[in-house]
Design an enzyme around this catalytic site. Structure first.
Site, PDB file in Angstrom:
ATOM      1  N   HIS A   1     -40.548  43.477  -4.816  1.00 37.73           N
ATOM      2  CA  HIS A   1     -40.683  42.206  -4.099  1.00 37.73           C
ATOM      3  C   HIS A   1     -40.667  41.020  -5.038  1.00 37.73           C
ATOM      4  CE1 HIS A   1     -44.727  41.855  -5.606  1.00 37.73           C
ATOM      5  NE2 HIS A   1     -45.066  40.884  -4.777  1.00 37.73           N
ATOM      6  N   GLY A   2     -40.666  41.248  -6.331  1.00 37.87           N
ATOM      7  CA  GLY A   2     -40.664  40.158  -7.295  1.00 37.87           C
ATOM      8  C   GLY A   2     -40.644  40.710  -8.705  1.00 37.87           C
TER       9      GLY A   2
ATOM     10  N   ASP B   1     -52.791  38.719   2.245  1.00 37.60           N
ATOM     11  CA  ASP B   1     -51.810  37.759   2.762  1.00 37.60           C
ATOM     12  C   ASP B   1     -50.822  38.526   3.637  1.00 37.60           C
ATOM     13  OD1 ASP B   1     -50.330  35.559   3.330  1.00 37.60           O
ATOM     14  OD2 ASP B   1     -49.651  35.184   1.287  1.00 37.60           O
TER      15      ASP B   1
ATOM     16  N   ASN C   1     -48.962  32.067  -6.119  1.00 45.09           N
ATOM     17  CA  ASN C   1     -47.559  32.329  -6.460  1.00 45.09           C
ATOM     18  C   ASN C   1     -46.587  31.913  -5.364  1.00 45.09           C
ATOM     19  OD1 ASN C   1     -48.236  34.333  -4.618  1.00 45.09           O
ATOM     20  ND2 ASN C   1     -47.160  35.960  -5.700  1.00 45.09           N
ATOM     21  N   HIS C   2     -47.078  31.258  -4.326  1.00 49.01           N
ATOM     22  CA  HIS C   2     -46.182  30.795  -3.261  1.00 49.01           C
ATOM     23  C   HIS C   2     -45.383  29.587  -3.748  1.00 49.01           C
ATOM     24  CE1 HIS C   2     -49.177  32.694  -0.239  1.00 49.01           C
ATOM     25  NE2 HIS C   2     -48.329  33.582  -0.716  1.00 49.01           N
TER      26      HIS C   2
ATOM     27  N   GLU D   1     -38.300  26.700  -3.476  1.00 57.11           N
ATOM     28  CA  GLU D   1     -37.442  26.439  -4.631  1.00 57.11           C
ATOM     29  C   GLU D   1     -35.998  26.197  -4.204  1.00 57.11           C
ATOM     30  OE1 GLU D   1     -38.052  28.313  -8.736  1.00 57.11           O
ATOM     31  OE2 GLU D   1     -36.429  29.540  -7.909  1.00 57.11           O
TER      32      GLU D   1
ATOM     33  N   SER E   1     -33.794  34.343  -9.874  1.00 51.93           N
ATOM     34  CA  SER E   1     -34.145  35.181  -8.732  1.00 51.93           C
ATOM     35  C   SER E   1     -32.882  35.927  -8.322  1.00 51.93           C
ATOM     36  CB  SER E   1     -34.686  34.342  -7.575  1.00 51.93           C
ATOM     37  OG  SER E   1     -35.896  33.695  -7.930  1.00 51.93           O
TER      38      SER E   1
END
Length: 478
Positions: free
Chosen positions: A401-402, A98, A204-205, A208, A382
């Site tokens: 990144h997460g 991706d 996981n996209h 929100e 987040s």
């Protein structure tokens, strides 16, 4: 197996796999004891993949595994590798399928009270407006000429077509355009991309709507236009089928062009091409064109968000804070061994986190550092960070990144019920809209590492420092 890897703690939250036979450099692993232990389970290859990356020709200083590190394709996700631009290589596994998957944050003038009572309708309208799931079209109708323009111009094309403002470009990494060549993008990738501009995708996209729950650094938050209780929107998506097909076809081209390299690798998924080979340059040009598509894709979804907020809540000022990618390889200047060199920095599941002063940072943020956005999961917080002062020395200007996956998608589907997850989240005031129950189960909060711990380590290392914490109100998934 990961547990056979020799791992030595060299400082707090810093571990090292020392250089041995076949390695060009050591591996630096950043994480707390708990996070590193999760990388060492019997079925986890994160550390062995990090060691494999350290064998790449031309790699400099060390291979990096970040606090959210987990196994991926060839490279660990949460991995960074910087290679010499003359003697080095480019590896699709170090970028990901991706291409330019990334995160952008939008700010609104609204507070939580302003959206109270509208949460369910807001979730429904966003879900109806932003296409989700595999295929499913895009928010913008585009033909093949449009697609080629997007691959060449990225955010510049979007502005010229009336889908972006100058401020949008100014608050986007690389101003939303890299110098790619649409002609290097495979034909099948083009066919997969022409109807997907402004689409979320699956896995996981997510899109929100969030509330800023805590501010840790008031000055930097103010520079980012954030304040407690403010409503923001986070978008996580990438280059969709176009990027995936581009990566797939170039992996095959590399394997055909360099069979001896493929046979010599500790893992064939690590396939690479020397940078002085034409196929390497072709891939880089195609990858940059796909990156432009991803920026345009997130921009089109931004326009969709603006439409929904205007129609439903009467808000016409939804502004881009920043857009940062976490699957890319780019040339950057870095100091190594007392000198400054141009390196090709692969970031795979890793966010650029430049500290204050770097010229690549937009003028609005140059005095405080680059904005960094680290999503948790649809049931957790987040974070907004800024580039840390030690990031250039420790991670080539990168951070996580997460949260990082803890359980595979198959394992998550076995352990979690989509219906129960919906009920639990709803009881907590989180409205989730997804195309399938399977996606919900795959993305259950329990399938991810502890994002709070990932952020704590990033902040303690000063590679990405805490600015604010956000919590979900409604979440849209494919």
């Amino acid at each position: 197996m990961s547990q056979q890897i020799q791992l030595t703690q060299v400082a707090e939250n810093v571990y090292e796999i020392p250089e041995d036979e076949g390695m060009e450099v050591p591996v630096r692993v950043y994480g707390s004891a708990a996070l590193v232990e999760e990388m060492q389970t019997a079925d986890d290859r994160t550390l062995s993949q990090g060691r494999n990356v350290a064998t790449l020709p031309g790699i400099r200083k060390f291979a990096v595994v970040l606090p959210d590190g987990h196994q991926g394709y060839g490279f660990p996700i949460g991995g960074v590798a910087a290679v010499d631009t003359e003697t080095g290589v480019i590896s699709p596994g170090g970028i990901g399928f991706d291409i330019n998957c990334g995160v952008r944050l939008l700010r609104t003038p609204l507070t939580a009270d302003d959206v109270a009572g509208h949460e369910e309708e807001l979730a429904e309208r966003l879900y109806e407006t932003v296409p989700c799931g595999l295929g499913k079209g895009g928010y913008l109708e585009t033909n093949m000429d449009d697609l080629r323009g997007i691959l060449d111009g990225g955010m510049e094309w979007m502005r010229e077509a009336g889908h972006a403002t100058e401020a949008d470009l100014e608050h986007c990494e690389e101003n939303g355009r890299l110098d790619g060549d649409p002609g290097k993008v495979p034909a099948e990738a083009l066919s997969r991309g022409h109807n997907q501009v402004g689409s979320l995708g699956s896995g996981n996209h997510f899109l929100e709507v969030q509330r800023v729950a805590d501010v840790y650094d008031a000055e930097t938050a103010a520079a980012f236009g954030l304040a407690e209780d403010r409503i923001v929107v986070m978008i996580h998506s990438g280059s969709r089928g176009l990027g995936h097909q581009t990566c797939t076809e170039y992996v095959r081209r590399f394997e055909r062009a360099f069979p001896d390299i493929a046979d010599s690798l500790p893992d064939k998924q690590l396939i690479y091409a020397p940078l002085d080979e034409q196929v390497a340059e072709d891939y880089k040009q195609a990858m940059y064109a796909a990156a432009n598509f991803a920026w345009a894709n997130r921009q089109a979804m931004t326009q969709a968000v603006r439409e929904v907020f205007a129609d439903l809540l009467g808000v016409n000022t939804v502004e881009l804070v920043y857009d940062v990618c976490h699957n890319i390889a780019k040339e950057e200047r870095h100091r190594i061994d007392g000198g400054e060199d141009t390196l090709l920095v692969h970031r795979k599941g890793a966010t650029r986190a430049f500290p204050a002063g770097r010229p690549e940072i937009p003028d609005a943020y140059r005095d405080v550092g680059q904005p960094v956005f680290i999503p948790g999961s649809m049931g957790t917080a987040s974070y907004v960070l800024c580039g840390g002062e030690r990031s250039l020395d420790l991670t080539f200007g990168s951070t996580a990144h997460g949260a990082g996956r803890l359980k595979s998608r198959m394992q998550a589907k076995k352990e979690y019920s989509a219906g129960e997850l919906r009920r639990t989240l709803r009881e907590r005031g989180i409205y989730v809209r997804a195309r399938s129950g399977g996606t919900l189960a795959e993305e259950a909060p329990g399938a991810y590492k502890d994002v709070d711990e990932v952020i704590r380590v990033s902040d303690a290392l000063n590679i990405g420092t805490k600015v604010a914490r956000t919590v979900p109100i409604c979440n849209i998934k494919g």
